[in-house]
Design an enzyme around this catalytic site. Structure first.
Site, PDB file in Angstrom:
ATOM      1  N   GLU A   7       0.878  -1.165   0.000  1.00 34.18           N
ATOM      2  CA  GLU A   7       0.000   0.000   0.000  1.00 34.18           C
ATOM      3  C   GLU A   7       0.915   1.214   0.000  1.00 34.18           C
ATOM      4  O   GLU A   7       1.682   1.422   0.943  1.00 34.18           O
ATOM      5  CB  GLU A   7      -0.902   0.014   1.233  1.00 34.18           C
ATOM      6  CG  GLU A   7      -1.865   1.186   1.245  1.00 34.18           C
ATOM      7  CD  GLU A   7      -2.089   1.735   2.640  1.00 34.18           C
ATOM      8  OE1 GLU A   7      -1.913   2.972   2.803  1.00 34.18           O
ATOM      9  OE2 GLU A   7      -2.413   0.967   3.545  1.00 34.18           O
TER      10      GLU A   7
ATOM     11  N   CYS B 209      -2.430   8.090   4.036  1.00 36.11           N
ATOM     12  CA  CYS B 209      -2.344   7.563   2.672  1.00 36.11           C
ATOM     13  C   CYS B 209      -3.669   7.717   1.941  1.00 36.11           C
ATOM     14  O   CYS B 209      -3.718   7.637   0.715  1.00 36.11           O
ATOM     15  CB  CYS B 209      -1.920   6.108   2.693  1.00 36.11           C
ATOM     16  SG  CYS B 209      -2.991   5.048   3.699  1.00 36.11           S
TER      17      CYS B 209
END
Length: 706
Positions: free
Chosen positions: A261, A300
């Site tokens: 990720e 994120c």
């Protein structure tokens, strides 16, 4: 106070806490610059950690079933909940506000609760998970095939980013633990002391099997060298680092399962209808400012690109600035009234400012905020905050060219967001796609057609689409908040990985294997009865039952075995039965009431019995009326009607214990019964599963006399 707060951040390897010699990378309080701890630069015993996980960790986890491990997650969550206050005090030092800490700490604990519940509800109480239906591989049914999931035989090595030192660790740990795979945690240096505190609490609880959780605080550059096809490497961090790791020989040649990720230039799209003054416009501004200021924009999933109708650009910028001015107070999170804390470190502050300067040089315009010091209210005083802490003003950038490559390629990982305009829905989709793959995008509109066009247009470029309108403005969990029930991850630049998603993520830590064999052998392997395997039937002898066998409904879970069952006698269906059922239920569909119309239907020979009449009669044929171990029927699954039953035909039922699942927290469990209805000619009439709750021991009615 943990060791991490007064010296070197320790590691936990092979069942022992290891504290290296003093010296190493200094870790500072993000708000005050105070020295908190050091993190060793020396190599840790990574090989020992991997070996211990593969041996001791695997062995001890395998002693527990999926349900038992899931229950331990609940117990861990309760234990951590009792220590939230001390974790919050540590979290403040990372620059996190109370709300930021809630998202990280409470969010992580919530993941444990959720996976505990879903694991016990959706998985079997064993260590084998069936995947999909059985496939017949021979005409006589003696050779069949299916798929199973079993735990991987290695370890999960998770390398996490600095922004979520608790949630980032627990959301990876929970599904791996349920699957039965040991975890090795490598936290980011700036906030790893908070991860250490959580790991210490988890280990001190005494709930974890030996080797199921280890911690590497410090250098672990050779971690990938010690992994192979048995292992999972779960990485959260920069795209550049992920790219290097993906090219490691252990991934390319060794078969390490790599999940990443990474950077994500997430977008929020304001629909053409969501003009200033609408509830959608207000909800959009609220979400954007929240994503800019929560965790000081160090997420994120934060919104980096606001894609809005060209005519709304100035209104959006003004509204964002107004909300920040009115609601944001920058400072030490321990000071009353502060709503946005510092970035995680001075190095991070430098990186964010540098990124903004590059974006300005490439054509961006500073529409709100400043780079030299916080531009909004600060506490306790502006000069002290600016000099000692890693504080930064929220910044909004305006772009004349919405397709400027820099806005779609450079991420400033802080309280920074850009606003660009579009002229059509098609262009909005194109702009969102220019991010080259993202974790999440928000679509904010109250127009169903716009929702469909925008969501379907961008879905292939995003791991999650968050649809926002007046109906969800108050109930939404937010653009940037992954929930454990849904997948977290995204294609392309976002890393191409997938985490969370409920039981999907448990299966990410398991091997799917095709198995072939006889029904008896597949039943023995899976713990689930398969058609053609041996049965121990009571009931009608002409249909395979034996009078001396005990009816399965008279058996507790302690006595019941897979394959125990009952074969009923035949019961004839009359036209009057069908007519009475139609009149009583109101189900007067022509196939049950009109001979001529029923004969014209290609599926029926004439008037036929209702399927639900047959299922009801089947219950009457197999039920045992006296109180006993069977406590309740809580449903049917997979019901299919195969052959119509006309007046004059007869039916019988064969019931077989297919799956037995004791509950680890209750005095009863679930039993799934395979139910098969046949007619007088042996033809298959219907199939379904009957779900019952059954006592573990026959105690409630042991002395019942009727």
């Amino acid at each position: 106070m943990t060791t991490a707060q007064i010296g070197v951040v320790p590691s936990f390897i092979a069942g022992q806490w290891v504290t290296p010699a003093a010296g190493g990378t200094e870790v500072l309080d993000a708000n005050t610059g105070e020295l908190l701890a050091t993190v060793t630069k020396d190599s840790l015993d990574v090989a020992g950690a991997v070996a211990y996980g593969r041996t001791t960790g695997q062995r001890e986890l395998a002693k527990l079933s999926l349900h038992e491990r899931a229950l331990k997650l609940k117990e861990l969550a309760l234990h951590l909940n009792a220590h939230r206050k001390e974790l919050y005090e540590i979290s403040f030092k990372t620059g996190a506000t109370k709300i930021d800490s809630m998202v990280d700490i409470d969010g992580g604990i919530g993941v444990l609760f959720t996976f505990s519940s879903k694991g016990r509800r959706e998985l079997p109480n064993s260590n084998v998970v069936l995947d999909g239906p059985t496939e017949p591989l021979s005409k006589d049914g003696s050779f069949i095939g299916t798929h199973i999931y079993t735990a991987l035989t290695g370890v999960v090595a998770q390398v996490n980013a600095f922004n979520f030192p608790v949630w980032g660790m627990l959301e990876k740990f929970a599904p791996a633990f349920i699957a039965g795979v040991p975890t090795i945690v490598k936290p980011a240096t700036p906030t790893g002391y908070l991860t250490e505190a959580v790991v210490r609490l988890m280990l001190d609880s005494g709930l974890l099997p030996d080797g199921s959780l280890q911690l590497l605080s410090g250098s672990a550059r050779d971690l990938m060298d010690h992994l192979d096809y048995r292992d999972v490497f779960a990485f959260t961090g920069s795209a550049s680092t992920a790219s290097k790791l993906k090219s490691h020989p252990s991934v390319i040649d060794g078969g390490v399962r790599f999940s990443a990720e990474t950077d994500s230039l997430n977008a929020a799209i304001l629909g053409p209808d969501a003009v200033e003054g609408t509830p959608e416009f207000e909800a959009f501004i609220k979400v954007v400012v929240n994503e800019m200021t929560a965790k000081a924009g160090q997420k994120c999933t934060a919104i980096r690109r606001n894609i809005v109708p060209a005519g709304q650009v100035e209104a959006v910028i003004a509204a964002i600035g107004k909300r920040i001015d009115e609601r944001v107070v920058i400072g030490d999170p321990r000071v009353e009234g502060v709503t946005m804390g510092a970035l995680a470190s001075l190095d991070q502050l430098h990186d964010v400012r540098t990124a903004v300067e590059d974006m300005l040089a490439a054509g961006g315009e500073l529409a709100y905020g400043r780079l030299d010091a916080p531009a909004v209210r600060v506490a306790p005083e502006k000069d002290a905050v600016a000099e000692r802490g890693a504080f930064m003003s929220p910044v909004v950038l305006r772009w004349e060219d919405p397709k400027n490559p820099m806005v779609h390629s450079r991420e400033a990982f802080g309280p920074v967001s850009s606003v660009i305009g579009y002229d059509s829905v098609e262009e909005a989709v194109q702009l969102a796609a220019m991010g080259s793959g993202s974790l999440v995008a928000t679509v904010c509109t109250n127009d169903p057609e716009a929702v469909r066009a925008l969501s379907l247009g961008i879905a292939g470029h995003h791991g999650r689409v968050h649809i926002l309108n007046r109906e969800t403005a108050r109930s939404t969990t937010g653009h940037g908040s992954p929930v454990p029930h849904l997948v977290h991850g995204g294609p392309g630049r976002a890393g191409g990985g997938e985490e969370l998603g409920g039981i999907r993520s448990v299966k990410h830590h398991m091997q799917r294997t095709a198995v072939q064999g006889s029904p008896n052998m597949i039943t023995a392997l899976t713990g689930v009865w398969h058609t053609g395997a041996d049965q121990q039937l009571a009931g009608a002898e002409e249909f395979g039952g034996k009078a001396e066998n005990v009816h399965p409904f008279r058996k507790s879970l302690a006595e019941l075995k897979i394959g125990d069952g009952f074969a009923s006698p035949l019961r004839q269906v009359t036209l009057q039965d069908i007519t009475d059922f139609a009149n009583e239920t109101g189900d007067t569909f022509y196939a049950h009431t009109n001979q001529k119309a029923a004969e014209a239907n290609p599926f029926f020979p004439g008037i036929v019995a209702h399927g639900y009449l047959l299922v009801s009669w089947a219950a009457g044929l197999f039920v045992q009326p006296a109180p006993g171990p069977v406590l309740a029927n809580y449903g049917l699954e997979n019901l299919r009607f195969i052959t119509p039953v006309a007046a004059g035909d007869s039916i019988r039922v064969t019931l077989t214990a297919k799956k037995i699942t004791p509950r680890v927290t209750d005095e009863y469990g679930e039993v799934v019964w395979d139910a098969v209805l046949n007619n007088q000619n042996g033809e298959l009439v219907a199939t379904y599963d009957v779900l019952t709750l059954v006592e573990k021991t026959d105690s409630t009615y042991a002395n019942w006399e009727g």
